[in-house]
Design a protein around this motif. Structure first.
Motif, short mmCIF file in Angstrom:
data_model
loop_
_atom_site.label_atom_id
_atom_site.label_comp_id
_atom_site.label_asym_id
_atom_site.label_seq_id
_atom_site.Cartn_x
_atom_site.Cartn_y
_atom_site.Cartn_z
N ASN A 103 0.75 -1.22 0.12
CA ASN A 103 0.02 -0.08 0.07
C ASN A 103 0.91 1.37 0.09
O ASN A 103 1.93 1.33 0.72
N PHE A 104 0.72 2.36 -0.78
CA PHE A 104 1.13 3.42 -0.74
C PHE A 104 0.44 4.48 -0.36
O PHE A 104 -0.88 4.81 -0.66
N TRP A 105 0.91 5.39 0.76
CA TRP A 105 -0.07 6.17 1.60
C TRP A 105 1.00 7.31 1.78
O TRP A 105 2.14 7.58 1.58
N ALA A 106 0.21 8.39 2.58
CA ALA A 106 0.97 9.19 3.35
C ALA A 106 0.08 9.83 4.33
O ALA A 106 -1.16 9.74 4.50
N SER A 107 0.70 10.39 5.35
CA SER A 107 -0.10 10.64 6.73
C SER A 107 -1.07 12.05 6.40
O SER A 107 -1.75 12.40 7.33
N TRP A 108 -0.67 12.79 5.52
CA TRP A 108 -1.72 13.93 5.16
C TRP A 108 -2.77 13.71 4.19
O TRP A 108 -3.71 14.58 3.86
N CYS A 109 -2.90 12.41 3.76
CA CYS A 109 -4.06 11.93 2.99
C CYS A 109 -5.38 11.45 3.53
O CYS A 109 -5.25 10.39 4.16
N PRO A 110 -6.31 12.17 3.50
CA PRO A 110 -7.70 11.72 4.30
C PRO A 110 -8.06 10.33 3.77
O PRO A 110 -8.49 9.36 4.57
N PRO A 111 -8.03 10.10 2.41
CA PRO A 111 -8.48 8.57 2.19
C PRO A 111 -7.49 7.60 2.68
O PRO A 111 -7.88 6.38 3.18
N ALA A 163 10.06 3.69 -5.19
CA ALA A 163 9.04 2.93 -5.39
C ALA A 163 7.92 3.45 -6.00
O ALA A 163 7.21 2.82 -6.81
N ALA A 164 7.67 4.65 -5.86
CA ALA A 164 6.32 5.24 -6.21
C ALA A 164 6.85 5.62 -8.07
O ALA A 164 5.81 5.46 -8.85
N ALA A 165 7.91 5.83 -8.31
CA ALA A 165 8.40 5.84 -9.78
C ALA A 165 8.08 4.41 -10.49
O ALA A 165 7.66 4.43 -11.50
N THR A 166 8.83 3.66 -9.65
CA THR A 166 8.52 2.21 -10.20
C THR A 166 7.42 1.86 -10.65
O THR A 166 6.89 1.09 -11.77
N TYR A 167 6.46 2.12 -9.84
CA TYR A 167 4.98 1.60 -9.86
C TYR A 167 3.94 2.74 -10.35
O TYR A 167 2.85 2.58 -10.54
N GLY A 168 4.67 3.81 -10.96
CA GLY A 168 3.86 4.85 -11.63
C GLY A 168 2.66 5.14 -10.67
O GLY A 168 1.62 5.47 -11.47
N ILE A 169 2.90 5.50 -9.46
CA ILE A 169 1.89 5.86 -8.55
C ILE A 169 1.39 7.36 -8.94
O ILE A 169 2.16 8.28 -8.91
N ARG A 170 0.10 7.71 -9.23
CA ARG A 170 -0.53 8.69 -9.57
C ARG A 170 -1.53 9.33 -8.86
O ARG A 170 -1.42 10.50 -8.74
N SER A 171 -1.80 8.53 -7.80
CA SER A 171 -2.50 9.10 -6.79
C SER A 171 -2.61 8.15 -5.60
O SER A 171 -2.26 6.88 -5.60
N ILE A 172 -2.81 8.62 -4.32
CA ILE A 172 -2.78 7.71 -3.29
C ILE A 172 -4.25 7.79 -2.55
O ILE A 172 -4.80 8.67 -2.40
#
Length: 225
Positions: A114-122, A181-190
């Motif tokens: 799972n890709f996440w951040a502490s500022w992200c409400p969802p 990791a984000a670049a490798t998986y092309g993460i566009r949104s979290i």
């Protein structure tokens, strides 16, 4: 203006109104996908999504970015033609103690990535589900790898650690300090979640926050014998 011309104008206006409504409906339907759908990565044909509307597939980098799957040969296009599942790509991040670890260090156990951040409400909204389910399994049976999207500004390693500690979460947290990791998986949104089986194949993908039912379904896919 005679009656016939007025009638034609009214008819033309009505038709135009219908066309605008249809266009608006199609646009909104395409723009706003069902948030709790679980899609399958390209090349996987052994499972069925939870909902008919699949989440957008992740942009996984492969040969074109100079990266190879962890095992096996051939491009992603060849894998699709052969109807083979998609191998998860490796990356290097930091663990809680500041040591470098790789995704391949954990292959051999089913993984919820799972890709996440502490500022992200969802992200924060789905965290309790992830923690609850993770505590139901020992780490050698099912492993949750929660990758904090550290950018050094909006999100730092310290902020991520504090958020996890304040909420008493016990799953494994990793820190993507170089955004590899984000670049490798092309993460566009979290949040974005990948369900990886013990052989290292991506079985399911979900973009956006997911509920407990969707999470448990994804887990069931990678725990199947």
């Amino acid at each position: 203006m005679n009656k016939k011309i007025k009638t034609l104008i009214y008819i033309a206006g009505f038709i135009l109104l219908i066309l605008v409504a249809v266009f608006g409906y199609n646009y909104l339907t395409e723009r706003y996908k069902a948030p709790n759908s679980l899609g399958l990565p390209s090349g996987t044909n052994s499972q069925t999504p939870i909902a008919d509307t699949q989440s957008p597939e992740p942009s996984l980098t492969g040969d074109e970015e100079g990266k190879e799957p962890q095992e096996g040969k051939g491009s992603q296009g060849e894998q699709e033609q052969e109807k083979e599942p998609l191998k998860a790509f490796d990356f290097t991040v930091m663990d809680h103690e500041g040591n470098e670890v790789k995704l391949t260090d954990y292959i051999g156990t089913p993984i919820v990535l799972n890709f996440w951040a502490s500022w992200c409400p969802p992200c924060k909204g789905e965290m309790p589900h992830f923690n609850q389910v993770s505590e139901e399994y020992p780490n050698d049976e099912l492993l949750f790898l929660m990758v904090d999207m550290v950018d050094g500004a909006g999100e730092t390693t310290e902020k991520g650690k504090k958020y996890i500690a304040d909420n008493g979460y016990t799953f494994t947290v990793l820190f993507d300090e170089k955004q590899e990791a984000a670049a490798t998986y092309g993460i566009r949104s979290i949040p974005s979640t990948f369900f990886i089986d013990k052989e290292g194949y991506i079985v399911g993908v979900a973009e956006g926050g997911i509920d407990e039912e969707t999470l448990r379904y994804g887990v069931s896919l990678i725990l199947e014998e």
